[in-house]
Design an enzyme around this catalytic site. Structure first.
Site, short mmCIF file in Angstrom:
data_model
loop_
_atom_site.label_atom_id
_atom_site.label_comp_id
_atom_site.label_asym_id
_atom_site.label_seq_id
_atom_site.Cartn_x
_atom_site.Cartn_y
_atom_site.Cartn_z
N CYS A 83 2.18 2.68 -3.00
CA CYS A 83 2.80 3.65 -2.27
C CYS A 83 1.71 4.85 -1.82
CB CYS A 83 4.04 4.43 -3.46
SG CYS A 83 4.71 5.89 -2.81
N HIS A 159 2.10 -5.33 0.96
CA HIS A 159 2.68 -4.60 2.15
C HIS A 159 1.31 -4.76 3.04
CE1 HIS A 159 4.61 -0.78 3.94
NE2 HIS A 159 4.18 -1.51 4.94
N ASN A 190 5.42 -8.11 2.56
CA ASN A 190 6.27 -7.16 2.75
C ASN A 190 5.87 -6.33 4.02
OD1 ASN A 190 6.05 -3.70 1.64
ND2 ASN A 190 8.27 -4.78 2.12
#
Length: 224
Positions: A83, A159, A190
């Site tokens: 994140c 990601h 992702n």
């Protein structure tokens, strides 16, 4: 997807083709410091399985405590180290506990210790690390993934974007594939999925074992 993919959203997802659900990030510090936050941070039911509980934090004791509390209600524990939101920078979690070699070494030690205390599989979500110019082998990201595997991680979600891209821009499929080829544990790809066609394409091109969908699923929960 903190405070978004709650129980109601997950149950809707399960009714429309989703095999495995993650919770929104459960902030470990908030969990251990305020019992009144428990219901806001986590809610489930018998039908909410299989379920991975995603944690956010960097303090081993806090992570151990929340993981032990929630293990009976899930099939695995996930640590979000990808994140890049401002709240992650301020709270020192997510990508910001993995963005230097020194931090990654400390993080791998934390993961080894956390893994040793858990009865359920431990997984992680990462994003791409900065690479040297023209490094087509994606050495930093690949070496980190190998370290995570050796630390006891059961599977990795990648990601395929860098920090400065956050949640927009092209997904680096080649980098995801490099990680797939480098580690012999399951990997979820992702990023950039907006419909079934883009999901199928990412799965095929990355050769990952599955795909993780976040923002695109919020826009269209019926895409599958």
């Amino acid at each position: 997807m903190i405070e978004v993919n709650d129980l109601a959203f997950r149950m809707m997802a399960r009714a429309h083709g989703i095999d495995l659900c993650f919770t929104g990030m459960v902030n470990a510090h908030m969990w251990v410091s305020d019992i009144q936050m428990h219901q806001k941070l986590f809610e489930t039911c018998e039908e909410d399985r299989p379920l991975i509980i995603q944690l956010a934090g960097s303090d081993l004791k806090e992570l151990e405590e929340v993981a032990k509390d929630l293990e009976p209600y899930c099939d695995g524990i996930d640590l979000n180290i990808g994140c890049t939101q401002h709240i992650a920078r301020r709270g020192h979690f997510g990508y910001f506990i993995s963005n230097t070699p020194e931090k990654r070494e400390s993080l791998l030690q934390l993961i080894r210790q956390l893994h040793s205390q858990l009865n359920k599989p431990l997984s992680v979500k990462i994003r791409l690390l900065p690479e040297e110019p023209n490094d087509d082998n994606f050495t930093q990201t690949v070496n980190f993934a190998r370290g995570l595997k050796e630390a006891g991680v059961a599977f990795i979600s990648v990601h395929g974007r860098y920090q400065d891209q956050n949640k927009s821009g092209d997904v680096n499929v080649a980098a995801i594939k490099a990680v797939v080829d480098a580690v012999d544990i399951p990997l979820l790809a992702n990023g950039g999925i907006v419909d079934k066609q883009s999901a199928d394409a990412l799965l095929e091109q990355s050769t990952a074992d599955g795909i993780m969908v976040g923002q695109g699923f919020l826009i269209n929960p019926f895409m599958f």
